[in-house]
Design an enzyme around this catalytic site. Structure first.
Site, PDB file in Angstrom:
ATOM      1  N   SER A 235       0.820  -1.214   0.000  1.00  0.00           N
ATOM      2  CA  SER A 235       0.000   0.000   0.000  1.00  0.00           C
ATOM      3  C   SER A 235       0.855   1.267   0.000  1.00  0.00           C
ATOM      4  O   SER A 235       0.374   2.339  -0.368  1.00  0.00           O
ATOM      5  CB  SER A 235      -0.929  -0.003   1.208  1.00  0.00           C
ATOM      6  OG  SER A 235      -0.185  -0.191   2.384  1.00  0.00           O
TER       7      SER A 235
ATOM      8  N   ASP B 212      -2.958   5.508  12.018  1.00  0.00           N
ATOM      9  CA  ASP B 212      -2.100   5.068  10.920  1.00  0.00           C
ATOM     10  C   ASP B 212      -0.807   5.876  10.930  1.00  0.00           C
ATOM     11  O   ASP B 212      -0.788   7.051  10.563  1.00  0.00           O
ATOM     12  CB  ASP B 212      -2.834   5.260   9.584  1.00  0.00           C
ATOM     13  CG  ASP B 212      -2.018   4.754   8.397  1.00  0.00           C
ATOM     14  OD1 ASP B 212      -0.800   4.508   8.568  1.00  0.00           O
ATOM     15  OD2 ASP B 212      -2.582   4.622   7.301  1.00  0.00           O
TER      16      ASP B 212
ATOM     17  N   HIS C 287       1.322   4.840   6.570  1.00  0.00           N
ATOM     18  CA  HIS C 287       1.137   5.534   5.293  1.00  0.00           C
ATOM     19  C   HIS C 287       1.446   7.011   5.480  1.00  0.00           C
ATOM     20  O   HIS C 287       1.691   7.466   6.593  1.00  0.00           O
ATOM     21  CB  HIS C 287      -0.295   5.331   4.799  1.00  0.00           C
ATOM     22  CG  HIS C 287      -0.620   3.886   4.576  1.00  0.00           C
ATOM     23  ND1 HIS C 287      -1.288   3.124   5.489  1.00  0.00           N
ATOM     24  CD2 HIS C 287      -0.296   3.075   3.563  1.00  0.00           C
ATOM     25  CE1 HIS C 287      -1.373   1.883   5.041  1.00  0.00           C
ATOM     26  NE2 HIS C 287      -0.778   1.822   3.867  1.00  0.00           N
TER      27      HIS C 287
END
Ligand SMILES: *[C@@H]1O[C@H](CO)[C@@H](O)[C@H](O)[C@H]1NC(C)=O
Ligand SMILES: *[C@@H]1O[C@H](CO)[C@@H](O)[C@H](O)[C@H]1NC(C)=O
Ligand SMILES: *[C@@H]1O[C@H](CO)[C@@H](O)[C@H](O)[C@H]1NC(C)=O
Ligand SMILES: *[C@@H]1O[C@H](CO)[C@@H](O)[C@H](O)[C@H]1NC(C)=O
Length: 404
Positions: free
Chosen positions: A139, A381, A384
């Site tokens: 990702s 998160d 990312h």
């Protein structure tokens, strides 16, 4: 103290985007078929002033290592926002999810002894006209691909001009960028996904065929002029290692009769296999080194978070031993592949972005992101990167490497 992400006890949020290779191929064909002249996109970018345009020539210093440097304050305006680039996925749309302080956008990476030219969309599209770039990996590879799509949209909005795409076409320039989801790079099969074995509960257990590049990308990569390979985060997951179809060891599998060879083994062999195929198929192969996560005061699967509001300075950070080794393994495997490719007419480029990204604990989404509570336990998160944000610098680096 910067801790690596650990995946125990959580489901990683990207499974629902997995598109079979056949579908992706179909998309490419369909997109090529509908590339009629004059198909104007419906959304027009508003004019924006940006530091990214005001730099002009972008002086580069050939003797300068663009990967060594520091983040310095910058008062420029970001090249795009959640309003001007609709492709930003909710998982890293920090503006859209209400991140209150946008100070993380006011920094630029300054290499020692030179300047890294900010991304010039027109120049990139001009130089890459008629070409294509494939991002292969997890990702974070997609995070970088979406950053590139947003940066390029300043010169030409792509088709489609919507969230979540795997393939974007810049029709006027004949440029295509695609993403191939392959978090282990090699063929990987999840076993025990329901966690019947308590040792692996909720984390699944992966069978990694370390000598078989994932056909999901390997079968298509020959159609792309540039392949950007990156991976790392998924190797923390418990997995069994196979070579020539035989079990040779594992990482974190907790089986008494299987040797734990650690993720160092799987990461190394996966990169070796992936680079062998990429070098054989494409004209330019780029390896982006690991992008470290920044969970603090806990781990990813517990209550770790990332609440810092400014980048770290040199000497203020140190990656843990495992991250340092992962980085070293990637650099070594790159060097070996480069040596093997000499004289083959393949351009090998190392994007050693780890140090720059390690200094940006402030640039992750944290709590400002799409969070599907019923599916994912962890709401923070710190892996990312917010878009716009620090990941855009990786595309400044990509431009520098490809055409700089
Ligand atoms: C963009 O972010 C702002 C600030 O959080 C928000 O008010 C706006 O609705 C967002 N726009 C879109 C299109 O998501
Ligand atoms: C280029 O980089 C080198 C090493 O970083 C530095 O010594 C030199 O002064 C730089 N030259 C220019 C023109 O910036
Ligand atoms: C490991 O031991 C278990 C239990 O004795 C056995 O069922 C399994 O087949 C063994 N695995 C290998 C790879 O030898
Ligand atoms: C860690 O926790 C302490 C105590 O709750 C807090 O003061 C500090 O800001 C936290 N640090 C980070 C980086 O989250």
């Amino acid at each position: 103290m910067i801790t690596p992400m650990k995946f125990s006890g959580t489901t990683f949020p990207y499974w629902h985007y997995v598109v079979p290779a056949a579908v992706l191929t179909t998309c490419l064909v369909v997109l090529a078929a509908v590339s009629l002249p004059g198909r104007a996109p419906l959304i027009v970018l508003p004019a924006m002033t940006s530091r990214r345009d005001s730099w002009g020539s972008g002086i580069s210093n050939r003797s300068c290592d663009i990967f060594k440097g520091e983040w310095v304050p910058d008062q420029g305006v970001p090249a795009y926002t959640n309003e001007t680039c609709p492709v930003i996925h909710g998982h890293y749309d920090c503006m859209g999810y209400g991140r209150p302080d946008l100070g993380f956008l006011r920094w630029r990476w300054r290499p020692d002894g030179c300047e890294l030219a900010p991304f010039d969309a027109a120049r990139f599209l001009g130089a890459m006209s008629g070409k294509s770039v494939a991002f292969v990996g997890d990702s974070l590879a997609r995070n970088q691909m979406h950053s590139l799509v947003c940066l390029l949209a300043r010169a030409e909005p792509p088709v489609p001009w919507t969230k979540g795409g795997y393939v974007y076409r810049y029709e006027r320039h004949g440029f295509t960028v695609a993403d191939f989801w392959s978090p282990f790079l090699v063929r990987a099969v999840e076993t025990d996904p329901d966690g019947r074995n308590p040792a692996w509960r909720g984390a699944g257990l992966w069978r990694l065929h370390l000598d078989e590049p994932d056909p999901g990308w390997a079968a298509h990569v020959g159609k792309f002029d540039v392949v950007v390979v990156s991976a790392g985060s998924w190797f923390y997951r418990p997995s069994l290692f196979y070579e020539r179809g035989r079990l040779v060891g594992c990482s974190g599998c907790l089986a008494a009769n299987v040797t734990d060879l650690t993720l160092r083994y799987s990461l190394r062999l996966a990169f070796r296999s992936a680079l062998r195929v990429a070098v054989g198929a494409s004209r330019t192969v780029v390896v982006r080194t690991i992008s470290p996560s920044h969970y603090e005061n806990g781990t990813r699967s517990e209550d770790g978070d990332c609440v810092r509001t400014r980048p770290l300075r040199r000497g203020e950070w140190e990656m843990d031993v495992e991250q340092k080794e992962m980085h070293r393994i990637q650099v070594e495997e790159f060097a070996a592949a480069e040596a093997a490719a000499r004289g083959e007419g393949v351009r090998m480029l190392l994007m050693d972005a780890t140090e720059a990204m390690a200094m940006r604990p402030d640039a992750h989404p944290g709590m400002y992101r799409l969070w599907e509570k019923e599916r994912f336990r962890v709401s923070r998160d710190c892996l990312h990167w917010c878009l716009p944000g620090a990941m855009d610098t990786c595309n400044d680096m990509l431009l520098h490497l490809l055409i700089g």
